[in-house]
Write a protein that holds these residues in place. Sequence first.
Motif, PDB file in Angstrom:
ATOM      1  N   PRO A 257     -12.262  44.941 -21.851  1.00 22.07           N
ATOM      2  CA  PRO A 257     -12.749  46.614 -20.731  1.00 22.07           C
ATOM      3  C   PRO A 257     -13.422  47.622 -22.574  1.00 22.07           C
ATOM      4  N   ASP A 258     -12.605  47.626 -23.363  1.00 22.93           N
ATOM      5  CA  ASP A 258     -13.145  48.125 -24.708  1.00 22.93           C
ATOM      6  C   ASP A 258     -14.695  47.992 -24.791  1.00 22.93           C
ATOM      7  N   ASP A 259     -14.820  46.800 -24.855  1.00 21.76           N
ATOM      8  CA  ASP A 259     -16.071  45.968 -25.189  1.00 21.76           C
ATOM      9  C   ASP A 259     -17.307  46.203 -24.305  1.00 21.76           C
ATOM     10  N   LEU A 260     -16.654  47.046 -22.697  1.00 23.69           N
ATOM     11  CA  LEU A 260     -17.357  47.273 -21.211  1.00 23.69           C
ATOM     12  C   LEU A 260     -18.526  48.175 -21.670  1.00 23.69           C
ATOM     13  N   ARG A 261     -17.006  49.361 -22.106  1.00 23.74           N
ATOM     14  CA  ARG A 261     -17.300  50.776 -22.560  1.00 23.74           C
ATOM     15  C   ARG A 261     -18.215  50.501 -23.624  1.00 23.74           C
ATOM     16  N   ARG A 262     -18.229  50.039 -24.609  1.00 23.97           N
ATOM     17  CA  ARG A 262     -19.323  50.583 -25.675  1.00 23.97           C
ATOM     18  C   ARG A 262     -19.729  49.774 -25.198  1.00 23.97           C
ATOM     19  N   ALA A 263     -20.410  49.219 -25.187  1.00 29.40           N
ATOM     20  CA  ALA A 263     -21.765  48.568 -24.771  1.00 29.40           C
ATOM     21  C   ALA A 263     -22.431  48.970 -24.040  1.00 29.40           C
ATOM     22  N   LEU A 264     -22.080  49.673 -22.882  1.00 28.42           N
ATOM     23  CA  LEU A 264     -22.931  50.812 -22.134  1.00 28.42           C
ATOM     24  C   LEU A 264     -23.018  52.039 -23.167  1.00 28.42           C
ATOM     25  N   LEU A 265     -22.327  52.745 -24.469  1.00 29.54           N
ATOM     26  CA  LEU A 265     -22.567  53.514 -24.631  1.00 29.54           C
ATOM     27  C   LEU A 265     -23.506  53.158 -25.615  1.00 29.54           C
ATOM     28  N   ASP A 266     -23.447  52.413 -26.432  1.00 22.27           N
ATOM     29  CA  ASP A 266     -24.146  52.169 -27.230  1.00 22.27           C
ATOM     30  C   ASP A 266     -25.997  51.319 -27.254  1.00 22.27           C
TER      31      ASP A 266
ATOM     32  N   VAL B 295     -15.859  51.962 -10.933  1.00 24.02           N
ATOM     33  CA  VAL B 295     -17.266  52.841 -10.352  1.00 24.02           C
ATOM     34  C   VAL B 295     -16.765  53.652 -11.005  1.00 24.02           C
ATOM     35  N   SER B 296     -15.659  54.359 -11.426  1.00 29.20           N
ATOM     36  CA  SER B 296     -15.793  55.422 -12.321  1.00 29.20           C
ATOM     37  C   SER B 296     -17.015  55.501 -13.579  1.00 29.20           C
ATOM     38  N   LEU B 297     -16.386  54.420 -14.081  1.00 27.65           N
ATOM     39  CA  LEU B 297     -17.351  54.017 -15.715  1.00 27.65           C
ATOM     40  C   LEU B 297     -19.010  53.833 -15.228  1.00 27.65           C
ATOM     41  N   PHE B 298     -19.009  53.199 -14.267  1.00 22.96           N
ATOM     42  CA  PHE B 298     -20.862  52.825 -14.167  1.00 22.96           C
ATOM     43  C   PHE B 298     -21.482  54.701 -13.583  1.00 22.96           C
ATOM     44  N   LYS B 299     -20.506  55.109 -13.263  1.00 22.46           N
ATOM     45  CA  LYS B 299     -21.087  56.592 -12.280  1.00 22.46           C
ATOM     46  C   LYS B 299     -21.230  57.542 -13.437  1.00 22.46           C
ATOM     47  N   LEU B 300     -20.478  57.138 -14.350  1.00 27.80           N
ATOM     48  CA  LEU B 300     -20.882  58.067 -15.666  1.00 27.80           C
ATOM     49  C   LEU B 300     -22.562  57.881 -16.324  1.00 27.80           C
ATOM     50  N   PHE B 301     -23.056  56.447 -16.106  1.00 26.61           N
ATOM     51  CA  PHE B 301     -24.137  56.207 -16.441  1.00 26.61           C
ATOM     52  C   PHE B 301     -24.827  56.200 -15.616  1.00 26.61           C
ATOM     53  N   ALA B 302     -25.089  56.790 -13.681  1.00 30.74           N
ATOM     54  CA  ALA B 302     -26.303  57.319 -13.137  1.00 30.74           C
ATOM     55  C   ALA B 302     -27.041  57.808 -13.288  1.00 30.74           C
ATOM     56  N   ASN B 303     -26.378  59.011 -14.064  1.00 30.90           N
ATOM     57  CA  ASN B 303     -27.906  59.597 -14.529  1.00 30.90           C
ATOM     58  C   ASN B 303     -28.625  59.521 -16.169  1.00 30.90           C
ATOM     59  N   ARG B 304     -27.923  58.125 -16.681  1.00 30.32           N
ATOM     60  CA  ARG B 304     -28.603  58.390 -18.146  1.00 30.32           C
ATOM     61  C   ARG B 304     -29.201  56.864 -18.253  1.00 30.32           C
ATOM     62  N   GLY B 305     -30.385  56.513 -17.213  1.00 29.57           N
ATOM     63  CA  GLY B 305     -31.260  55.456 -16.935  1.00 29.57           C
ATOM     64  C   GLY B 305     -30.327  54.575 -16.701  1.00 29.57           C
ATOM     65  N   LEU B 306     -29.172  54.093 -16.063  1.00 30.90           N
ATOM     66  CA  LEU B 306     -29.037  52.423 -15.983  1.00 30.90           C
ATOM     67  C   LEU B 306     -28.937  52.892 -13.807  1.00 30.90           C
ATOM     68  N   GLU B 307     -30.050  51.688 -13.528  1.00 30.95           N
ATOM     69  CA  GLU B 307     -30.571  51.563 -12.264  1.00 30.95           C
ATOM     70  C   GLU B 307     -30.544  50.565 -11.471  1.00 30.95           C
ATOM     71  N   CYS B 308     -30.112  49.347 -12.176  1.00 30.71           N
ATOM     72  CA  CYS B 308     -29.222  48.529 -11.287  1.00 30.71           C
ATOM     73  C   CYS B 308     -28.977  47.748 -11.996  1.00 30.71           C
ATOM     74  N   ILE B 309     -27.165  47.353 -11.159  1.00 26.99           N
ATOM     75  CA  ILE B 309     -26.364  46.507 -11.651  1.00 26.99           C
ATOM     76  C   ILE B 309     -26.199  45.372 -10.958  1.00 26.99           C
ATOM     77  N   VAL B 310     -26.245  44.025 -11.277  1.00 28.02           N
ATOM     78  CA  VAL B 310     -26.470  42.591 -11.115  1.00 28.02           C
ATOM     79  C   VAL B 310     -24.298  42.070 -11.365  1.00 28.02           C
ATOM     80  N   LEU B 311     -23.968  42.040 -10.640  1.00 26.45           N
ATOM     81  CA  LEU B 311     -22.749  41.569 -10.695  1.00 26.45           C
ATOM     82  C   LEU B 311     -22.620  39.797 -10.363  1.00 26.45           C
ATOM     83  N   ASN B 312     -22.625  39.087 -10.944  1.00 25.84           N
ATOM     84  CA  ASN B 312     -23.524  37.582 -10.620  1.00 25.84           C
ATOM     85  C   ASN B 312     -21.631  36.460 -11.131  1.00 25.84           C
ATOM     86  N   ALA B 313     -20.866  37.158 -10.190  1.00 23.78           N
ATOM     87  CA  ALA B 313     -19.113  36.735  -9.837  1.00 23.78           C
ATOM     88  C   ALA B 313     -19.263  36.211  -8.004  1.00 23.78           C
TER      89      ALA B 313
END
Length: 605
Positions: free
Chosen positions: A464-473, A509-527
């Motif tokens: 979980p921490d890696d997910l958050r940090r990777a999006l920030l980085d 949802v709460s996490l990705f919502k924070l990046f909606a206005n920071r350039g995140l256009e598309c998410i692929v959940l290949n699961a």
Amino acid sequence: MHPLELGFDDTILKYFDKELYMSNADNQIRILHLSDIHLETSAQAQRYFTQLASDLTQNLHLKQLNYLVISGDITNHSTQEEYEAAFKLVDKLVKRYGLAPNRIIIVPGNHDLNWELSETAYTFVPKGKLPNPLPEGRYIDAGSTGALIRNEDEYKKRFEYFSDCFYKKIYNQPYPQEYDQQAILHPCLEDKILFLACNSCWEIDHEYRNRSSIHPNAIANALLTENYDDWLKIAVWHHPVNSSESMKNVEFLEQLAVNGFQLGIHGHIHQARDENFKYDTERGLRIIAAGTFGALATKQVTGIPLQYNLLTLDPESGMLTVETRKKEKTDGAWSADARWGDKNNPVPRYTIELRYGSKTGNYSSQIRASTPDNRPNPQQSIFRNTQVGGNITVGNITQIYTLSQATNSSENLPPRRTILILASSPENTARLRLDREVREIDEGLRRAQQREQFILQQKWAVRPDDLRRALLDFNPQIAHFCGHGVGQKGLVLDNNAGGMQLVPTNALVSLFKLFANRGLECIVLNACYAEVQAEAISQHINYVVGMSDEIEDNAAIKFAVGFYDALGAGWSYEDAYEMGCSAIALEGISQELIPVLKKRPINNS
């Protein structure tokens, strides 16, 4: 992909984070070379790891480890129990030092084939029923009564324990049975280094123990695939080429030399050596032998301690330093092994000048300049990379890849889009072929018309921490998750102990919502069963792909390849989604309706 088997394994060991040991990394490329480990028990594996990690950290002050090479004789008798111990040793090294699967190079030694399986491949044939002539090299004389004739299919199984209990756990595929396929390429595009892993034991068995060689077609078959002309090429095998125990055919060295290989790495002789093979005035190989890492005292060369090598390559100068370490007693500490240079004043290292780095114009630093929007500076040259194999969870590691060398000017170029791969397949879940998925995405984008517009970033064994940090980085425009999904319960990430951790839909949802206005256009959940998350996240992100049902590995991979091939050709997200579904159907897999595209409602914009 497979349905997730819920549950936790209490025996999973806890590992430290890479960051604790690999801080202040520099641009040097380091290769840990172990050979002739001769492991028998898990207790040995624990001791060996502790002793080695202490030496690397406390004595050598290791800043980073880029590759692990094991040149054979991993175990002593090639049994299932021994390979379980061997895997624990490798797994600990991988997790501690953050090695991705494509940075692990392993070849079998003569101790990695099982004598019992070898014996059962031979069947006694009475003298009156023997073929005439006897099959050369495939029989054992039993005197006047007859001979033992080997069954070829059974004979190939003598590597079965090496393959199923060790190799497959690392590369997620069995070791090839066909001898002419036992020269395996391990490319790392980020560093432009190619390893070729060869089997020098393909003709060895319990009777013919000295019949070492490289199959004459193996290297030729491997080198037919792609052009690696401007790479540093390193071949790895087990047996020596210049001693009383040399391979019976060393002509393969000529093949390596004319194909631009500069280094050969091997073991077997239980003694560190530095040798040269010259093909002509311009071409040849420097051959580096490692001593035995863990053989019993009775099997060591007289006067030679236990040894291993640490190779450090300076990418600016092309200079390779080979550091030899020694351990005088089995349970003692590792220290410098001064044996090179002046006999009256020896040193524990020697250097080799290679055609690599700034001398050939192939090297570019991994340290990247960034523009204010966190996209890489187009004027900063970055390397490409692929992944090969991979079943080991590789801890909290980030690797940086791009799809082609950048041009010298950013003028008139559209903004680059960063694709962030987030991979997770915890130890106590069904194994997925995530490495192949990432490799094929990268290979497709490398060949794309608009490859300069994409940068591929990777994060493995995501917590979980890696997910958050990777999006920030990385502030990606496209986030691609590959791993397990469990429907309403969420997605599966790794936890700190290497096991699984469910992340609920509302948290995603709460996490990705924070990046909606920071350039995140598309998410692929290949699961599997990730449509639930896709629907919820699409309330904030323009395009989200999820899977409506369980999806096979092959289908998931084909969708990803088709999707990114289309993006690389300049297609829209919607059209790329259609191409991904079409790629599944073209493969003859009836799962093209499982991927679903969710679009952000207009009134949510």
